[in-house]
Design an enzyme around this catalytic site. Structure first.
Site, short mmCIF file in Angstrom:
data_model
loop_
_atom_site.label_atom_id
_atom_site.label_comp_id
_atom_site.label_asym_id
_atom_site.label_seq_id
_atom_site.Cartn_x
_atom_site.Cartn_y
_atom_site.Cartn_z
N CYS A 95 0.95 -1.25 0.01
CA CYS A 95 0.08 0.01 0.06
C CYS A 95 0.95 1.44 -0.02
O CYS A 95 1.56 1.70 -0.89
CB CYS A 95 -0.91 0.02 1.33
SG CYS A 95 -2.29 0.83 1.01
N HIS A 193 -3.76 -5.95 1.59
CA HIS A 193 -3.66 -6.30 3.28
C HIS A 193 -4.47 -7.67 3.50
O HIS A 193 -4.82 -8.12 2.60
CB HIS A 193 -4.38 -5.20 3.78
CG HIS A 193 -4.11 -3.90 3.55
ND1 HIS A 193 -2.74 -3.53 4.19
CD2 HIS A 193 -4.72 -2.77 3.18
CE1 HIS A 193 -2.66 -1.92 3.64
NE2 HIS A 193 -3.69 -1.67 3.07
#
Ligand SMILES: [Zn+2]
Lengths: 241, 449
Positions: A95, A193
């Protein structure tokens, strides 16, 4: 068999540690332990002088805009991570970590920031946050299907020197060309994630094999992990009907 | 910085009806400027009266026809009729606002009970913590001189924009729903602004939480509570300047920019609490754990600032044995269980610590619906390793994510389709059911007795 403990670096969790991604370190350590291999977790906080270049594998998570800029400044100063990459140490950027490792990114205020340039990927804010489950087919060897959870505003364009991590069948991913993530050598970046290595043990083992430079004996997937992966892909099939 | 040394021995102003109650001599209250009398109540204008009538009617209809407890819908309708209703409804009352990431509902109930040792108090006891919930609570009893209201962290500013509460409690801040609520930095900024709008309020704030201190340090009337901070992952860097915070094992912390832990007025211990004069008071609470001694300290601090006697307030707080179901023992699927709410890493840490103190079976339930947040990556921020060797059953929408987490933590668990199935055939004793928000709500709604 005697070998030095595998050193797993968790880079700047105080700046880039918002989304449970330090779980990736636990997964790597445990998968080594199950094979009887010792490991050592090395946490590098922003109060440290620099990132040690002697670690075997590096994990970088995500955070806010301000934290990303601070992280780039910190990582550029020491150069330890860059030297580790040039000798082939694997790095996983998640990310915000993807944006930090990329060539550059644009923050919410419209300012452009240079990244570390370890992977050829440029990120700008999109129209809205991409939030939800992602399924993709990995471009890397035997990694196969990847599952994860995305939660990001950034949209990433890959340059000619990077390959995508996967082709998205569900979710947004990079938001360009139907792909997700960025790979350059042993630098692997993703928006997933979950944490990503908990849900995708094949990717965890690939990073570990790169880290120790030899193949690892396979581990059976525990039943709940097989069920989890099946559940998330089946959900996908139902949604697309 | 807060005035903790004011020479004036002026006691807090008592509100009606107990002007004559002497302060309990054994409880030291930090002398402050005192709290101004709330404005006298006016006769409700026609619009306000209509709003209250409409709100009550809607609440009644909602309850009558089974749409829930009726509070929110009544409050929402009343606010549509009279947008300034909140400011009207608090006239003539002393209001305590309670906010923070964890412990709001329990602490609010503690404040309400502590205040009731002196006079009636209304409260949004079911955790409806937006203005419609506040309005619903306040129209529930127009006469009560006290109100204890829980408020969402990002909505305190809306409240202080409308009226000045007598006391504001700032409990703690930590990461909550990863995909929904703004970053902690945003919450801190919002709380700072909220406090700037209420310079006359008394603030009771957590001295051990750097994010709370950054929000409250410049308010002129802050009382500080030290109860320790178990979850530190959101307080590694300074909320003011971003540098690393230096943490002393014993509690004090500081940053090179000057932000540091204020000297606490109240210090929570393993058995009770030290007040500002150094007197120790035993806190023998029906609610378990260190976390509730901290919550109780906040409630007592608020009650003393509003003129309650310390002993009477503590006695009321000590008797509370559940707060909107939290910590309550209820019957589910034919057996007794203790219900614990854990909705983010910090509160999981607190609840696992409670469970670690006994050997009974455990049911962990994790959902990921809108009110929970869809992302459950936070499971990896929780140290489930403390459960090694325990009998653990998992259920909920995200039972498999949890089971994978437990596998990597070295904790053996059994995946069950729901709580009822988990309870079947479990060994004797009262198991703890630790559930996140919607999972908790579902179990609580199905309880008996
Ligand atoms: Zn600072």
């Amino acid at each position: 068999m005697t070998r030095d403990p595998v050193r797993i670096a968790l880079v700047l969790p105080d700046l880039l540690g918002t989304y449970g991604d330090r779980g990736n370190v636990m997964v790597l350590a445990q998968r080594l332990k199950w094979r009887g291999i010792d490991s050592e977790a090395v946490t590098v906080l922003s109060s440290a002088q620099e990132v040690p270049e002697s670690c075997d594998v590096y994990m970088i998570g995500g955070g806010e805009d301000v934290a990303q800029v601070a992280a780039v400044n910190f990582l550029r100063r020491g150069g330890g991570l860059q030297r580790a990459v040039s000798r082939g140490a694997p790095v996983l950027g998640i990310c915000g970590g993807l944006q930090v490792l990329g060539t550059g990114f644009v923050t919410g205020d419209g300012d452009e920031h240079e990244g570390l340039g370890l992977v050829d990927a440029w990120t700008e804010p999109g129209a809205g946050r991409a939030i939800g489950e992602v399924t993709e087919h990995a471009t890397l060897g035997a990694v196969g299907m990847l599952t994860g959870f995305e939660n990001h505003l950034g949209r990433t364009v890959l340059g000619e020197h990077a390959q995508p991590l996967g082709r998205v069948t569900r979710g947004t991913g990079n938001g360009h060309d139907g792909v997700e993530g960025a790979v350059s050598g042993h630098v692997v970046c993703t928006y997933l994630h979950g944490p990503v290595l908990a849900r995708n043990p094949q990717l965890a083992d690939l990073l570990l094999e790169w880290a120790i430079g030899e193949p690892l004996e396979p581990l059976p997937d525990p039943p709940e992990l097989r069920a989890l992966r099946t559940q998330r892909t089946r959900l996908h099939v139902r949604e697309r009907k | 910085m807060p005035d903790t040394t004011g020479g004036s021995a002026e006691a807090p102003v008592n509100s009606d009806p107990a002007e004559s109650t002497a302060l309990d001599q054994r409880w030291h209250v930090v002398p402050g400027p005192g709290i101004p009398e709330p404005p006298a109540r006016r006769r409700a204008g026609p619009r306000t009266a209509a709003a209250i009538g409409a709100g009550r009617m809607a609440a009644w209809a909602s309850r009558r026809f089974g749409f829930g407890s009726g509070g929110m819908i009544g409050g929402r309708l009343a606010l549509t009729v009279q947008p300034n209703l909140l400011a009207e409804l608090v006239l003539g009352r002393r209001v305590v606002m309670v906010t923070g990431t964890n412990g709001k509902t329990t602490t609010t109930q503690m404040v309400a009970e502590a205040l009731r040792s002196q006079a009636p108090a209304v409260s949004n006891a079911t955790g409806a913590n937006m203005p419609d919930g506040h309005v619903a609570a306040l129209i529930g009893d127009r006469e009560a001189p006290f109100a204890a209201l829980e408020v969402d962290e990002l909505h305190l500013g809306q409240i202080t924009g409308e009226f000045e509460p007598a006391v504001i409690l700032l409990l703690n801040l930590s990461r909550d729903q990863l995909d929904r609520v703004g970053e902690i930095r945003t919450v801190v900024t919002s709380l700072r602004r909220a406090l700037e709008q209420a310079p006359g309020a008394r603030v009771v704030a957590n001295a051990d939480d750097p994010n709370i201190v950054q929000a409250a340090a410049d308010h002129p009337r802050t009382t500080w509570v030290s109860g320790g901070l178990r979850w530190r992952e959101d307080a590694l860097n300074c909320p003011r300047c971003g540098a690393s915070i230096e943490q002393d094992e014993r509690g004090p912390w500081s940053c090179r920019c000057g932000l540091s832990r204020p000297a606490p007025d109240w210090t929570v211990t393993e058995t009770g609490v030290f007040d500002a004069a150094g007197a120790h008071h035993r806190l023998a609470l029906a609610l378990p754990g260190h976390v509730n001694r901290v919550n109780a300290t906040f409630a007592l601090a608020a009650a003393l600032l509003l003129g309650c006697g310390g002993d009477a307030a503590l006695e009321h707080v000590s008797r509370i044995d559940q707060a909107a179901g939290r910590y309550g023992t209820v019957r589910v699927a034919g057996r007794s269980v203790r219900l614990l709410l854990a909705k983010n890493p910090a509160s999981w840490l607190e609840m696992l610590e409670l469970a670690a103190g006994h050997g009974r079976p455990l049911v962990l339930v994790v959902n990921s619906r809108e009110a929970d947040g869809y992302d459950v990556s936070w499971l990896w921020d929780v140290e489930f390793e403390v459960l090694r060797g325990r009998a653990v059953y998992v259920a909920g929408d995200r039972a498999l994510d949890l089971a994978v987490r437990l596998r990597y933590a070295g904790v053996q668990c059994w995946v069950k389709s729901d709580v009822d199935e988990a309870l079947v055939g479990m060994p004797d004793g009262v198991p703890d059911v630790i559930a996140n928000y919607t999972a908790f709500r579902d179990v609580f709604a199905r309880r008996r007795g």
